[in-house]
Design a protein around this motif. Structure first.
Motif, PDB file in Angstrom:
ATOM      1  N   LYS A  94      43.184 -37.775 -16.872  1.00 31.96           N
ATOM      2  CA  LYS A  94      44.105 -36.716 -16.458  1.00 31.96           C
ATOM      3  C   LYS A  94      44.232 -35.674 -17.557  1.00 31.96           C
ATOM      4  N   TRP A  95      44.381 -36.149 -18.785  1.00 36.23           N
ATOM      5  CA  TRP A  95      44.480 -35.239 -19.917  1.00 36.23           C
ATOM      6  C   TRP A  95      43.184 -34.453 -20.088  1.00 36.23           C
ATOM      7  N   PHE A  96      42.051 -35.111 -19.895  1.00 30.24           N
ATOM      8  CA  PHE A  96      40.753 -34.458 -20.029  1.00 30.24           C
ATOM      9  C   PHE A  96      40.589 -33.364 -18.972  1.00 30.24           C
ATOM     10  N   ARG A  97      41.013 -33.646 -17.756  1.00 30.61           N
ATOM     11  CA  ARG A  97      40.893 -32.655 -16.677  1.00 30.61           C
ATOM     12  C   ARG A  97      41.755 -31.431 -16.958  1.00 30.61           C
ATOM     13  N   GLU A  98      42.932 -31.663 -17.540  1.00 30.65           N
ATOM     14  CA  GLU A  98      43.832 -30.549 -17.835  1.00 30.65           C
ATOM     15  C   GLU A  98      43.346 -29.727 -19.021  1.00 30.65           C
ATOM     16  N   ARG A  99      42.670 -30.387 -19.954  1.00 28.39           N
ATOM     17  CA  ARG A  99      42.250 -29.709 -21.175  1.00 28.39           C
ATOM     18  C   ARG A  99      40.905 -29.022 -21.038  1.00 28.39           C
ATOM     19  N   ASP A 100      39.970 -29.686 -20.350  1.00 29.84           N
ATOM     20  CA  ASP A 100      38.594 -29.204 -20.303  1.00 29.84           C
ATOM     21  C   ASP A 100      38.178 -28.780 -18.899  1.00 29.84           C
ATOM     22  N   GLY A 101      37.058 -28.094 -18.838  1.00 27.55           N
ATOM     23  CA  GLY A 101      36.477 -27.733 -17.557  1.00 27.55           C
ATOM     24  C   GLY A 101      37.067 -26.500 -16.924  1.00 27.55           C
ATOM     25  N   LYS A 102      37.994 -25.831 -17.613  1.00 29.18           N
ATOM     26  CA  LYS A 102      38.608 -24.629 -17.056  1.00 29.18           C
ATOM     27  C   LYS A 102      37.916 -23.361 -17.530  1.00 29.18           C
ATOM     28  N   HIS A 103      37.153 -23.484 -18.603  1.00 27.39           N
ATOM     29  CA  HIS A 103      36.543 -22.314 -19.203  1.00 27.39           C
ATOM     30  C   HIS A 103      35.174 -22.052 -18.594  1.00 27.39           C
ATOM     31  N   LEU A 104      35.021 -20.897 -17.948  1.00 27.86           N
ATOM     32  CA  LEU A 104      33.753 -20.522 -17.336  1.00 27.86           C
ATOM     33  C   LEU A 104      33.066 -19.463 -18.183  1.00 27.86           C
ATOM     34  N   ILE A 105      31.753 -19.602 -18.313  1.00 26.06           N
ATOM     35  CA  ILE A 105      30.941 -18.642 -19.051  1.00 26.06           C
ATOM     36  C   ILE A 105      29.882 -18.079 -18.108  1.00 26.06           C
ATOM     37  N   GLN A 106      29.649 -16.786 -18.160  1.00 32.10           N
ATOM     38  CA  GLN A 106      28.635 -16.160 -17.324  1.00 32.10           C
ATOM     39  C   GLN A 106      27.620 -15.435 -18.215  1.00 32.10           C
ATOM     40  N   ARG A 107      26.347 -15.651 -17.928  1.00 30.36           N
ATOM     41  CA  ARG A 107      25.285 -15.005 -18.680  1.00 30.36           C
ATOM     42  C   ARG A 107      24.204 -14.527 -17.714  1.00 30.36           C
ATOM     43  N   ARG A 108      23.553 -13.446 -18.085  1.00 23.99           N
ATOM     44  CA  ARG A 108      22.452 -12.937 -17.282  1.00 23.99           C
ATOM     45  C   ARG A 108      21.165 -13.642 -17.674  1.00 23.99           C
ATOM     46  N   ASP A 109      20.433 -14.151 -16.674  1.00 20.75           N
ATOM     47  CA  ASP A 109      19.133 -14.763 -16.930  1.00 20.75           C
ATOM     48  C   ASP A 109      18.101 -13.634 -17.037  1.00 20.75           C
ATOM     49  N   PRO A 110      17.512 -13.441 -18.213  1.00 20.95           N
ATOM     50  CA  PRO A 110      16.585 -12.302 -18.384  1.00 20.95           C
ATOM     51  C   PRO A 110      15.318 -12.414 -17.543  1.00 20.95           C
ATOM     52  N   GLU A 111      14.962 -13.626 -17.138  1.00 18.15           N
ATOM     53  CA  GLU A 111      13.730 -13.801 -16.360  1.00 18.15           C
ATOM     54  C   GLU A 111      13.933 -13.503 -14.880  1.00 18.15           C
ATOM     55  N   THR A 112      15.052 -13.955 -14.323  1.00 12.38           N
ATOM     56  CA  THR A 112      15.297 -13.781 -12.883  1.00 12.38           C
ATOM     57  C   THR A 112      16.273 -12.660 -12.585  1.00 12.38           C
ATOM     58  N   GLY A 113      17.030 -12.236 -13.592  1.00 10.42           N
ATOM     59  CA  GLY A 113      18.047 -11.209 -13.371  1.00 10.42           C
ATOM     60  C   GLY A 113      19.320 -11.752 -12.742  1.00 10.42           C
ATOM     61  N   GLU A 114      19.372 -13.059 -12.524  1.00  4.28           N
ATOM     62  CA  GLU A 114      20.543 -13.670 -11.902  1.00  4.28           C
ATOM     63  C   GLU A 114      21.685 -13.808 -12.899  1.00  4.28           C
ATOM     64  N   ASN A 115      22.887 -13.816 -12.368  1.00  6.34           N
ATOM     65  CA  ASN A 115      24.057 -14.130 -13.172  1.00  6.34           C
ATOM     66  C   ASN A 115      24.259 -15.645 -13.121  1.00  6.34           C
ATOM     67  N   VAL A 116      24.253 -16.291 -14.281  1.00  2.86           N
ATOM     68  CA  VAL A 116      24.352 -17.745 -14.354  1.00  2.86           C
ATOM     69  C   VAL A 116      25.745 -18.129 -14.826  1.00  2.86           C
ATOM     70  N   VAL A 117      26.383 -19.031 -14.072  1.00  5.02           N
ATOM     71  CA  VAL A 117      27.751 -19.448 -14.381  1.00  5.02           C
ATOM     72  C   VAL A 117      27.745 -20.881 -14.905  1.00  5.02           C
ATOM     73  N   TYR A 118      28.420 -21.101 -16.017  1.00  3.72           N
ATOM     74  CA  TYR A 118      28.493 -22.400 -16.663  1.00  3.72           C
ATOM     75  C   TYR A 118      29.948 -22.844 -16.784  1.00  3.72           C
ATOM     76  N   VAL A 119      30.146 -24.159 -16.760  1.00  5.36           N
ATOM     77  CA  VAL A 119      31.417 -24.731 -17.192  1.00  5.36           C
ATOM     78  C   VAL A 119      31.227 -25.140 -18.646  1.00  5.36           C
ATOM     79  N   ALA A 120      32.122 -24.656 -19.494  1.00  5.84           N
ATOM     80  CA  ALA A 120      32.043 -24.990 -20.919  1.00  5.84           C
ATOM     81  C   ALA A 120      33.135 -26.005 -21.246  1.00  5.84           C
ATOM     82  N   TYR A 121      32.708 -27.149 -21.773  1.00  3.07           N
ATOM     83  CA  TYR A 121      33.655 -28.181 -22.174  1.00  3.07           C
ATOM     84  C   TYR A 121      34.021 -28.006 -23.643  1.00  3.07           C
ATOM     85  N   GLY A 122      35.126 -28.590 -24.017  1.00  4.63           N
ATOM     86  CA  GLY A 122      35.598 -28.464 -25.390  1.00  4.63           C
ATOM     87  C   GLY A 122      34.824 -29.350 -26.340  1.00  4.63           C
ATOM     88  N   ASP A 123      35.397 -30.472 -26.680  1.00  3.91           N
ATOM     89  CA  ASP A 123      34.771 -31.376 -27.651  1.00  3.91           C
ATOM     90  C   ASP A 123      34.035 -32.543 -26.996  1.00  3.91           C
TER      91      ASP A 123
END
Length: 274
Positions: free
Chosen positions: A51-80
């Motif tokens: 429960k603590w892990f769910r509240e602390r982690d998994g909320k941060h989203l990162i978006q990056r452009r894939d230079p090969e396909t031109g797609e926008n790639v969305v990631y879930v970034a975890y803490g520690d």
């Protein structure tokens, strides 16, 4: 006998203490019950940690452009990542569950007239054929009804009792290798957007940056994205397969049922002998 009053190395089974002496004041199957209760306590700790892990982690989203396909790639970034204390609790839980199976079978053998010794362990194996070999090796002093019951549980990888096999594998890893490797695992993704979304999840575990790719689309997503996630055993260390997944409570219930069955069989044998 050695200086401590125990049978010397290589002593015959008859030299071991009697069944009554070897219970150390505990009634049959109490030891297994204590271990199962300990595993349940660890399961409660894991649920709190999750429960603590769910509240602390998994909320941060990162978006990056894939230079090969031109797609926008969305990631879930975890803490520690998953804290070592959670891994230690999970390791203790599966170790207690595995020991509960061994203790229950040991008590059953003693109750039904067997001799105390080191050759009594609950059998599990990768296959049905392997299980037969394990029964011969680990249950040679057990009553046939007990070995028949163990065989009926099918505690092997593709058997009905695959969770018992999984408990044994996890416990062996925790005992002989390291505390269990646990990683975040995404179980659900919800995206509210007008753009076309391609769910990918190519990775089963976070990468070296502690990130997990979840989907791709043609444009930057500023709409609502939700994820449901938990913690699982690292799939790169244990290839159980999704079709063989099991929760902590599943493992406990499986072991508890097996122990109860062993006790019932042993009591039935004892009644017939009277």
């Amino acid at each position: 006998m050695n200086a401590k009053g125990k049978p010397g190395k290589g002593a015959a089974p008859d030299a071991w203490p009697s069944a009554v002496d070897h219970f150390d004041g505990l009634l049959p199957f109490v030891s297994a019950a204590i271990l199962i209760e300990s595993a349940k306590s660890d399961a409660d700790k894991l649920e709190t940690s999750l429960k603590w892990f769910r509240e602390r982690d998994g909320k941060h989203l990162i978006q990056r452009r894939d230079p090969e396909t031109g797609e926008n790639v969305v990631y879930v970034a975890y803490g520690d990542g998953v804290h070592a204390s959670i891994r230690k609790t999970a390791s203790s839980m599966v170790s207690d569950l595995r020991s509960a199976l061994d203790h229950a079978l040991y008590d059953a053998v003693m109750m039904t007239g067997g001799k105390a010794g080191s050759g009594i362990q609950f059998p599990t194996a990768k296959s049905r054929v392997g299980l037969d070999a394990e029964i011969k090796r680990k249950c040679r002093m057990a009553h046939p009804a007990l070995t028949d019951f163990c065989r009926s549980l099918e505690p092997y990888e593709d058997g009905r009792g695959y969770r018992l096999w999984a408990v044994s594998r996890l416990a062996a890893y925790a005992k002989h290798r390291r505390i269990l490797p646990l990683v975040p695992r995404i179980s659900k993704i919800v995206v509210r957007t007008d753009y076309e979304v391609r769910i990918t999840l190519p990775q089963q575990r976070p990468d070296e940056n502690n990130e997990v790719e979840i989907f791709r689309c043609k444009a930057y997503i500023d709409d609502k994205v939700g994820t449901a996630h938990g913690i699982s055993v690292d799939p790169s260390a244990f290839r159980f397969g999704d079709q063989r997944s099991a929760s902590v409570q599943d493992l406990i219930q499986e072991v508890e049922g097996a122990v109860a069955g062993i006790q019932t069989v042993a009591q039935g044998i004892s009644r017939l002998k009277k």
